[in-house]
Design a protein around this motif. Structure first.
Motif, short mmCIF file in Angstrom:
data_model
loop_
_atom_site.label_atom_id
_atom_site.label_comp_id
_atom_site.label_asym_id
_atom_site.label_seq_id
_atom_site.Cartn_x
_atom_site.Cartn_y
_atom_site.Cartn_z
N ARG A 11 0.54 -1.20 0.01
CA ARG A 11 -0.19 -0.09 0.21
C ARG A 11 1.02 1.25 -0.04
O ARG A 11 1.87 1.16 0.43
N ASP A 12 0.13 2.38 -0.46
CA ASP A 12 0.84 3.79 -0.34
C ASP A 12 0.09 4.51 0.51
O ASP A 12 -1.19 4.97 0.19
N ASN A 13 0.37 4.71 1.70
CA ASN A 13 -0.67 5.55 2.67
C ASN A 13 -0.88 6.95 2.12
O ASN A 13 -1.90 7.32 2.24
N ALA A 14 0.00 7.59 1.64
CA ALA A 14 -0.13 8.97 0.92
C ALA A 14 -1.24 9.08 -0.13
O ALA A 14 -1.94 10.03 -0.13
N LYS A 15 -1.29 7.84 -1.00
CA LYS A 15 -2.38 7.95 -1.90
C LYS A 15 -3.48 7.08 -1.60
O LYS A 15 -4.24 6.85 -2.35
N ASN A 16 -3.54 6.34 -0.27
CA ASN A 16 -4.61 5.84 0.07
C ASN A 16 -4.96 4.59 -0.95
O ASN A 16 -6.18 4.63 -1.67
N THR A 17 -3.91 4.01 -1.54
CA THR A 17 -3.77 2.88 -2.52
C THR A 17 -3.39 1.62 -2.09
O THR A 17 -2.40 1.64 -1.23
#
Length: 115
Positions: free
Chosen positions: A71-77
């Protein structure tokens, strides 16, 4: 209201790979848990994999060693890399997210593995 949009499903042969993506929109702040569940025809929905904002991963027994969640927390992805696919992996895959006491689901994406 958080919206989850999945992509990446499709048809693949046994032993092949697919990568699912799920992007969350309209979320103020970080989603505590993101992940994937799946539901095969005539069966109950089951856990595939989840990952917390801190990076703690949890996998269903049937996919351990073959699937990887990230996951990428900054992108909520969140992504799900699926390798060594089997016909038993055929299902609708749903993106899932939790924030505080709220739970959100995507619309689902079909994954079909041919033998």
């Amino acid at each position: 209201q958080v919206q989850l949009v999945e992509s990446g499903g499709g048809l693949v042969q046994t032993g092949g790979s697919l990568r699912l993506s799920c992007a969350a929109s309209r979320s103020e702040g970080r989603l505590h848990v993101m992940g994937w569940y799946r539901q095969a025809s005539g069966k109950e929905r089951e856990l595939v994999a989840t990952i917390t904002a801190g990076g703690i991963r949890n996998y269903g027994d049937s996919v351990k060693g073959r699937f990887t969640i990230s996951r990428d927390n900054a992108k909520n992805t969140v992504w799900l890399q699926m390798n060594s696919l089997k016909p038993d992996d055929t299902a609708v895959y749903y993106c899932h997210a939790k924030k505080m006491v709220s739970t959100y689901w995507g619309q689902g994406t079909q994954v079909t593995v041919s033998s």
